[in-house]
Scaffold this motif. Structure first.
Motif, PDB file in Angstrom:
ATOM      1  N   GLY A  29       0.821  -1.201   0.000  1.00 55.72           N
ATOM      2  CA  GLY A  29       0.000   0.000   0.000  1.00 55.72           C
ATOM      3  C   GLY A  29       0.855   1.251   0.000  1.00 55.72           C
ATOM      4  O   GLY A  29       2.075   1.199   0.179  1.00 55.72           O
ATOM      5  N   ARG A  30       0.187   2.385  -0.237  1.00 54.16           N
ATOM      6  CA  ARG A  30       0.869   3.685  -0.245  1.00 54.16           C
ATOM      7  C   ARG A  30      -0.056   4.697   0.418  1.00 54.16           C
ATOM      8  O   ARG A  30      -1.218   4.856  -0.004  1.00 54.16           O
ATOM      9  N   VAL A  31       0.455   5.348   1.454  1.00 53.14           N
ATOM     10  CA  VAL A  31      -0.382   6.273   2.214  1.00 53.14           C
ATOM     11  C   VAL A  31       0.347   7.587   2.439  1.00 53.14           C
ATOM     12  O   VAL A  31       1.575   7.654   2.392  1.00 53.14           O
ATOM     13  N   ALA A  32      -0.442   8.629   2.695  1.00 54.32           N
ATOM     14  CA  ALA A  32       0.104   9.906   3.167  1.00 54.32           C
ATOM     15  C   ALA A  32      -0.128   9.980   4.665  1.00 54.32           C
ATOM     16  O   ALA A  32      -1.165   9.539   5.164  1.00 54.32           O
ATOM     17  N   VAL A  89       4.228   8.510   2.794  1.00 54.10           N
ATOM     18  CA  VAL A  89       4.634   9.805   2.263  1.00 54.10           C
ATOM     19  C   VAL A  89       4.254  10.889   3.264  1.00 54.10           C
ATOM     20  O   VAL A  89       3.097  10.975   3.692  1.00 54.10           O
ATOM     21  N   VAL A  90       5.237  11.693   3.662  1.00 53.61           N
ATOM     22  CA  VAL A  90       4.951  12.913   4.425  1.00 53.61           C
ATOM     23  C   VAL A  90       5.066  14.054   3.416  1.00 53.61           C
ATOM     24  O   VAL A  90       6.166  14.433   3.017  1.00 53.61           O
ATOM     25  N   PRO A  91       3.929  14.587   2.942  1.00 53.45           N
ATOM     26  CA  PRO A  91       3.962  15.514   1.806  1.00 53.45           C
ATOM     27  C   PRO A  91       4.460  16.909   2.168  1.00 53.45           C
ATOM     28  O   PRO A  91       4.280  17.390   3.289  1.00 53.45           O
ATOM     29  N   GLU A  92       5.074  17.538   1.201  1.00 54.04           N
ATOM     30  CA  GLU A  92       5.455  18.944   1.304  1.00 54.04           C
ATOM     31  C   GLU A  92       4.185  19.787   1.304  1.00 54.04           C
ATOM     32  O   GLU A  92       3.285  19.588   0.496  1.00 54.04           O
ATOM     33  N   GLY A  93       4.091  20.722   2.245  1.00 54.79           N
ATOM     34  CA  GLY A  93       2.962  21.654   2.247  1.00 54.79           C
ATOM     35  C   GLY A  93       1.810  21.280   3.146  1.00 54.79           C
ATOM     36  O   GLY A  93       0.910  22.097   3.372  1.00 54.79           O
ATOM     37  N   GLU A 137      -4.512  20.517  -1.177  1.00 56.95           N
ATOM     38  CA  GLU A 137      -3.655  20.725  -2.345  1.00 56.95           C
ATOM     39  C   GLU A 137      -2.373  19.910  -2.253  1.00 56.95           C
ATOM     40  O   GLU A 137      -1.893  19.375  -3.257  1.00 56.95           O
ATOM     41  N   ALA A 138      -1.824  19.791  -1.037  1.00 56.03           N
ATOM     42  CA  ALA A 138      -0.607  18.990  -0.847  1.00 56.03           C
ATOM     43  C   ALA A 138      -0.874  17.519  -1.153  1.00 56.03           C
ATOM     44  O   ALA A 138      -0.061  16.849  -1.808  1.00 56.03           O
ATOM     45  N   TRP A 139      -2.001  17.007  -0.682  1.00 52.37           N
ATOM     46  CA  TRP A 139      -2.324  15.598  -0.921  1.00 52.37           C
ATOM     47  C   TRP A 139      -2.667  15.335  -2.380  1.00 52.37           C
ATOM     48  O   TRP A 139      -2.395  14.253  -2.896  1.00 52.37           O
ATOM     49  N   GLN A 140      -3.231  16.335  -3.045  1.00 50.98           N
ATOM     50  CA  GLN A 140      -3.528  16.176  -4.472  1.00 50.98           C
ATOM     51  C   GLN A 140      -2.253  15.982  -5.289  1.00 50.98           C
ATOM     52  O   GLN A 140      -2.257  15.305  -6.313  1.00 50.98           O
ATOM     53  N   LYS A 141      -1.160  16.594  -4.828  1.00 52.31           N
ATOM     54  CA  LYS A 141       0.104  16.523  -5.559  1.00 52.31           C
ATOM     55  C   LYS A 141       0.900  15.262  -5.235  1.00 52.31           C
ATOM     56  O   LYS A 141       1.972  15.039  -5.818  1.00 52.31           O
ATOM     57  N   THR A 142       0.406  14.460  -4.303  1.00 52.23           N
ATOM     58  CA  THR A 142       1.176  13.320  -3.797  1.00 52.23           C
ATOM     59  C   THR A 142       1.057  12.084  -4.670  1.00 52.23           C
ATOM     60  O   THR A 142       1.823  11.134  -4.530  1.00 52.23           O
ATOM     61  N   GLY A 143       0.127  12.093  -5.597  1.00 50.79           N
ATOM     62  CA  GLY A 143      -0.078  10.921  -6.444  1.00 50.79           C
ATOM     63  C   GLY A 143      -1.101   9.969  -5.850  1.00 50.79           C
ATOM     64  O   GLY A 143      -1.817  10.303  -4.901  1.00 50.79           O
ATOM     65  N   ASP A 144      -1.169   8.780  -6.398  1.00 51.67           N
ATOM     66  CA  ASP A 144      -2.158   7.799  -5.952  1.00 51.67           C
ATOM     67  C   ASP A 144      -1.896   7.392  -4.501  1.00 51.67           C
ATOM     68  O   ASP A 144      -0.778   7.028  -4.135  1.00 51.67           O
TER      69      ASP A 144
END
Length: 433
Positions: free
Chosen positions: A184-187, A217-221, A247-254
């Motif tokens: 899996g892949r999570v933010a 993933v710990v996203p930027e922003g 917006e940060a999560w939208q840029k993180t990909g799937d």
């Protein structure tokens, strides 16, 4: 409940939504039995039903909030126990949030209270600034500041746990790859207050998920969820912070999920869809974020956690934060995970009653908050646990100085039981036989 809003008033989508909520209430009073402030004060205006009447009158008349309105609505913890109890499904959370926004816009608070609220709303969401404030507060506490600082500032020092911990690598924007086959892949939302007070929580979450084959993933922003300001009525600020996260999560990909380790934040992020329901540019993205948001224990329950080094003979009292049990309606997953990990789980009497933390409530209403804290601490002592587990940083800080046993995050215990390090709070603690 009958209402008499004008058509012009109902053209406002917030008023229209509040009118629907008000009409759902049937005055039954079931909510009074589980409302913490009503239990303490016995005043109808300090119950959900009484506050609903105040809110109805204030909004229906279209008038500015009065000192009475502010006093009784300020006393509400937003614990949402009333929503669990209500047989009619009154969505009190959205109603009281609307009332708080109206109060913030129309009521002139005393200068000291106005300053304190603005200071908290400015500092707490900014992690580095909050860390600096904690250094100053710890120094003031060491110098006896509780005795010479005025009013609520002095009371707030009692909650300061000590000098903040240094910034953790795990809270910086980056990708933590899965071990072995990726499942899996999570933010992960790092948050604002938690990285300063308990950075080990996110570190344990990342370790555990990586071992289970999940990329984190710990996203930027992404930063503060907006809850702290939102519950003080500062919706411009809360929406700005929420927008940045979306917006940060939208840029993180799937992503399979967006994981939250503080249940207070989770309740708010899961409500982003509602918060942006009238925003044509963000409505769809906000709804998608809310749909993907999970408390970390929800996700772990779906994933499954194998216990490889389950500690034995540890009696764990599970404290279900109000934002967990009432806000998100999550009850079984954390309990089932702890039991499966080999812990002896015990329930705390009056588990549905708030501990008094409630975001900034313990700073703004220290008297009521301390009464609820002491009530919760006494109930914890009754079951004689070795430690307390919970899923919310606010509760951990609130109870940490009031109980005689360690309090740790649920995910720290799960990480330990599946091969991670022992939580630092448990080092050197005796186990029950």
């Amino acid at each position: 409940m009958q209402t008499s809003f004008s058509l012009a008033q109902l053209a406002d989508p917030d008023v229209a939504e509040s009118e629907k909520i008000l009409r759902t209430c049937v005055h039954c009073g079931f909510c009074t039995a589980t409302c913490p402030t009503y239990l303490l004060l016995g005043d109808e205006l300090d119950s959900p039903r009484g506050r609903i009447y105040l809110i109805k009158e204030m909004l229906e008349q279209g008038r500015a909030a009065s000192a009475t309105d502010a006093k009784h609505i300020d006393r509400c913890l937003s614990c949402l126990s009333c929503m669990t109890t209500c047989p009619s499904g009154v969505h009190y959370m959205h109603l009281v949030d609307h009332a708080r926004e109206h109060i913030a816009e129309t009521y002139e608070r005393p200068a000291d209270e106005r300053w304190l609220r603005r200071m908290l709303a400015f500092v707490l969401p900014r992690t580095n600034l909050f860390r600096a404030m904690m250094v100053g507060a710890s120094l003031a506490k060491a110098l006896g500041g509780r005795h010479w600082l005025p009013g609520k500032l002095g009371a707030a020092l009692a909650l300061v746990p000590g000098y903040p911990k240094p910034p953790a690598k795990t809270d910086r924007p980056q990708v933590f790859p899965a071990e072995g086959t990726r499942r899996g892949r999570v933010a992960l939302l790092a948050g604002c207050v938690q990285p300063v007070l308990r950075p080990e929580i996110n570190a344990a979450t990342i370790r555990l998920l990586n071992r289970l084959g999940v990329e984190v993933v710990v996203p930027e922003g992404a930063g503060c969820c907006g809850a702290l300001g939102h519950h003080m009525g500062f919706t411009d600020q809360s929406h700005r912070l929420a927008r940045a996260n979306i917006e940060a999560w939208q840029k993180t990909g799937d992503l399979d999920a967006i994981l939250i380790t503080a249940s207070g934040c989770g309740t708010t992020v899961k409500d982003y869809g509602y918060m942006f329901r009238t925003d044509p540019d963000l409505k769809s993205a906000a709804a998608e974020v809310s749909a993907k948001t999970r408390d970390v224990t929800e996700y772990l329950a779906e994933l499954g956690v194998a216990s490889t080094a389950a500690p034995r003979n540890l009696r764990v009292a599970y404290h279900s934060a109000c934002s967990m049990q009432h806000g998100q309606k999550i009850s079984e997953p954390p309990r089932a995970l702890l039991k499966a990990a080999g812990f002896d789980l015990v329930e705390i009497p009056e588990g549905h009653i708030c501990c008094g933390s409630a975001g900034t409530y313990n700073l703004l209403q220290p008297g009521l908050s301390s009464q609820l804290r002491d009530r919760k601490a006494a109930n914890i002592a009754r079951v004689m646990p070795d430690l307390v587990a919970t899923g919310n940083i606010g509760c951990m800080q609130q109870l940490g100085t009031a109980i005689d046993v360690p309090i740790v995050h649920t995910v720290e215990l799960l990480d330990w039981a599946s091969g991670g390090p022992m939580p630092a709070e448990l080092a050197g603690r005796p186990r029950s036989s």
